[in-house]
Design an enzyme around this catalytic site. Structure first.
Site, PDB file in Angstrom:
ATOM      1  N   ASN A  86     -37.889  33.589  13.158  1.00 49.54           N
ATOM      2  CA  ASN A  86     -38.779  33.626  14.311  1.00 49.54           C
ATOM      3  C   ASN A  86     -38.084  34.117  15.585  1.00 49.54           C
ATOM      4  O   ASN A  86     -38.730  34.686  16.452  1.00 49.54           O
ATOM      5  CB  ASN A  86     -39.361  32.238  14.563  1.00 49.54           C
ATOM      6  CG  ASN A  86     -40.075  32.143  15.892  1.00 49.54           C
ATOM      7  OD1 ASN A  86     -41.131  32.735  16.085  1.00 49.54           O
ATOM      8  ND2 ASN A  86     -39.487  31.421  16.836  1.00 49.54           N
ATOM      9  N   TYR A 157     -38.084  47.191  22.121  1.00 44.29           N
ATOM     10  CA  TYR A 157     -38.521  46.014  21.368  1.00 44.29           C
ATOM     11  C   TYR A 157     -39.470  46.418  20.235  1.00 44.29           C
ATOM     12  O   TYR A 157     -39.332  45.966  19.096  1.00 44.29           O
ATOM     13  CB  TYR A 157     -39.209  45.047  22.331  1.00 44.29           C
ATOM     14  CG  TYR A 157     -39.901  43.870  21.676  1.00 44.29           C
ATOM     15  CD1 TYR A 157     -39.177  42.785  21.199  1.00 44.29           C
ATOM     16  CD2 TYR A 157     -41.295  43.839  21.572  1.00 44.29           C
ATOM     17  CE1 TYR A 157     -39.814  41.704  20.619  1.00 44.29           C
ATOM     18  CE2 TYR A 157     -41.939  42.762  20.988  1.00 44.29           C
ATOM     19  CZ  TYR A 157     -41.196  41.693  20.516  1.00 44.29           C
ATOM     20  OH  TYR A 157     -41.835  40.631  19.936  1.00 44.29           O
TER      21      TYR A 157
END
Length: 268
Positions: A86, A157
């Protein structure tokens, strides 16, 4: 529904808040023994303390950290069944959003890939022998809708997450015959501290738009991103998808990418 997870062992990275915290809480509720990792604990994570939870403080920018995490899980609980990658987003010391391709130089690109891709590669590499020894298991990676919908906002990203989604499918194919399932959950905008903290994304957008934090999250961003639900996603909604994919109830699902995005992605 019984998720058939009781007694299993999981590692969850980025576990101290937001999506990671919701995943840890949900796994614990299902009877899973969890090794939760983050740079430091939070009061919310501390509140979950008990015999089935072990916190390991690590910085995933350290190449040695993934092996340490997996070794701790096996030492503490004797096995590994589930890995939830995560941890992601802006690396330590980096502020997002960026609004142009030209906003980030080589060092910024390297840091974003180190945190969002290479740390996951290392953690999967460390986990695979234990999952295979166990006769199989489940890996769930948290990617992003930006992996599938290119944007000039946070382009580094988005590129790292696209690589993550691609890599997950490759690992799913190579190790599926050994019982290891690998899936990806791609959230849209989620109401986490990244948005809600003072000086966070909502404040940055509010300043540029001449608005305020609550208006940005409650209406401006949902409208701007075309969210069908009209709101940001709740972390628990992502956690529920993660736990379902981690469960033997999803035994027929591998190499999949599940969007939990409020209807942001609309392409077939």
């Amino acid at each position: 529904m019984d998720m058939q997870l009781s007694g299993r062992v999981a590692v969850v990275t980025g576990a101290s808040k937001g999506i990671g915290l919701a995943v840890v809480r949900t796994l614990l509720d299902e009877g899973v023994r969890v090794v939760a990792t983050s740079r430091k604990p939070t009061p919310d994570l501390d509140a979950l303390a008990g015999p089935n939870l072990r916190h390991v403080p690590v910085d995933l920018m350290d190449p040695d950290a993934p092996a340490q995490i997996i070794a701790t899980a096996v030492a503490e609980f004797g096995a590994l069944d589930i890995l939830v990658n995560n941890a992601g987003g802006p690396p330590p010391g980096v502020t997002l959003p960026r609004t142009s391709f030209l906003d980030a130089g080589d060092e910024e690109w390297r840091d974003v890939f180190e945190f969002n891709l290479f740390s996951v590669v290392r953690t999967i590499r460390a986990a695979l022998p234990h999952l295979i020894e166990r006769g199989g298991g489940s890996i769930v990676n948290i990617s992003s809708v930006n992996a599938r919908q290119p944007s000039s906002m946070n382009v580094d990203y988005g590129a790292a997450k696209a690589a993550l989604t691609n890599m997950a499918k490759v690992v799913a194919v190579e190790f599926g015959s050994q019982g290891v399932r690998v899936n990806t959950v791609s959230p849209g905008p989620v109401r986490t501290a990244w948005w809600t903290d003072e000086g966070g994304v909502a404040d940055i957008i509010a300043e540029r738009a001449g608005s305020d934090r609550d208006t940005v999250m409650d209406s401006l961003v949902p409208e701007m991103m075309g969210l069908v639900t009209g709101r940001l996603v709740d972390p628990q909604e992502v956690a529920d998808a993660v736990v379902l994919l981690a469960s033997p109830r999803s035994a027929g699902t591998t190499g999949a990418d599940l969007a939990v995005d409020g209807g942001y992605l609309k392409a077939v």
